[in-house]
Design an enzyme around this catalytic site. Sequence first.
Site, PDB file in Angstrom:
ATOM      1  N   LYS A   8       0.849  -1.198   0.000  1.00 44.28           N
ATOM      2  CA  LYS A   8       0.000   0.000   0.000  1.00 44.28           C
ATOM      3  C   LYS A   8       0.879   1.240   0.000  1.00 44.28           C
ATOM      4  O   LYS A   8       2.057   1.219   0.354  1.00 44.28           O
ATOM      5  CB  LYS A   8      -0.941   0.013   1.202  1.00 44.28           C
ATOM      6  CG  LYS A   8      -0.248  -0.020   2.588  1.00 44.28           C
ATOM      7  CD  LYS A   8       0.267   1.321   3.066  1.00 44.28           C
ATOM      8  CE  LYS A   8       0.975   1.223   4.416  1.00 44.28           C
ATOM      9  NZ  LYS A   8       1.734   2.463   4.754  1.00 44.28           N
ATOM     10  N   ASP A 149      -1.942  -1.572  10.864  1.00 40.24           N
ATOM     11  CA  ASP A 149      -2.396  -1.530   9.466  1.00 40.24           C
ATOM     12  C   ASP A 149      -2.674  -2.913   8.879  1.00 40.24           C
ATOM     13  O   ASP A 149      -3.030  -3.033   7.708  1.00 40.24           O
ATOM     14  CB  ASP A 149      -1.393  -0.779   8.591  1.00 40.24           C
ATOM     15  CG  ASP A 149      -0.012  -1.432   8.574  1.00 40.24           C
ATOM     16  OD1 ASP A 149       0.230  -2.335   9.390  1.00 40.24           O
ATOM     17  OD2 ASP A 149       0.822  -1.016   7.751  1.00 40.24           O
TER      18      ASP A 149
END
Length: 291
Positions: A8, A149
């Site tokens: 990401k 995350d």
Amino acid sequence: MITYPCCKINLGLNVTARRADGYHDLETVFYPIPLCDALEINVMDDGFPSSVACDLLTKTRDGDDNVEGGSAPLCPEQKNLVVRAYNIIARDRALPRVHAHLYKNIPSQAGLGGGSSDAAYMIRLLNEQFGLGMSTKEMEHYAAELGADCAFFITSRAAYATGIGDRLAPLDGINDILCGYHIALVKPDIAVSTGKAYSEIVPRRPAVCCKDIVRRPVNEWRGLLTNDFEEPVFKMHRELGEIKERLYGLGAEFALMSGSGSTLFGLFKDRPQGIEEAFGGCFTAVMELGR
């Protein structure tokens, strides 16, 4: 069975408050990009003389076993997030012993979430291969135990994240905005001290929230969409700021550091040429988004 954990980038990252528990509240947009590791698991034979329920072989792009970049050792096997993901599922559900094989294509210490993604995809893989029947919410709950995350990678869909990065809200429309853009990643051989970077940040709310900025055209993001880590990290590592400016010089409509670094990314309307040559000695990758 094999799966391909993606990484990401952070489209904006603002540190908004310091918490009583020592962590910080954030606002950021997690956006998945198609740079992937490869993760495979196979059931261990009953007679295989392993002292652990999940053993892990890690290889890198250089072909070295359990070695990062051919020199520095990776995380010890049983502390690796892939093995830890197996162990937290095995804590509550019956699992066979497995061999896991991880091929690391995503660079480490890069602000790209590669380790978190590997852990989340391990949970997904166990759920699918062994018919555990876990819902997305259940898998996100387990993933959150491993890192702030990690839960994002259970679905790997664009999301607005708050809290310590663990509270996720789907973000619609960003794929349409970025569809057809090319992203260039540049990661020099620099390890950033996240703790030191945090200590230099004065938490504050941005004038405009990142989730609202990313709904605008990309050519309007520059000067609005910010990463609070850039100021302290660029002071510590001047070359990172120079890479960002060079990406703009090569025609990027927008450039930013991802997470706490040390990867810089540039968004280009057309596929950029000469990225590898322009950033010799760095890890580089160029991909098209949204296809």
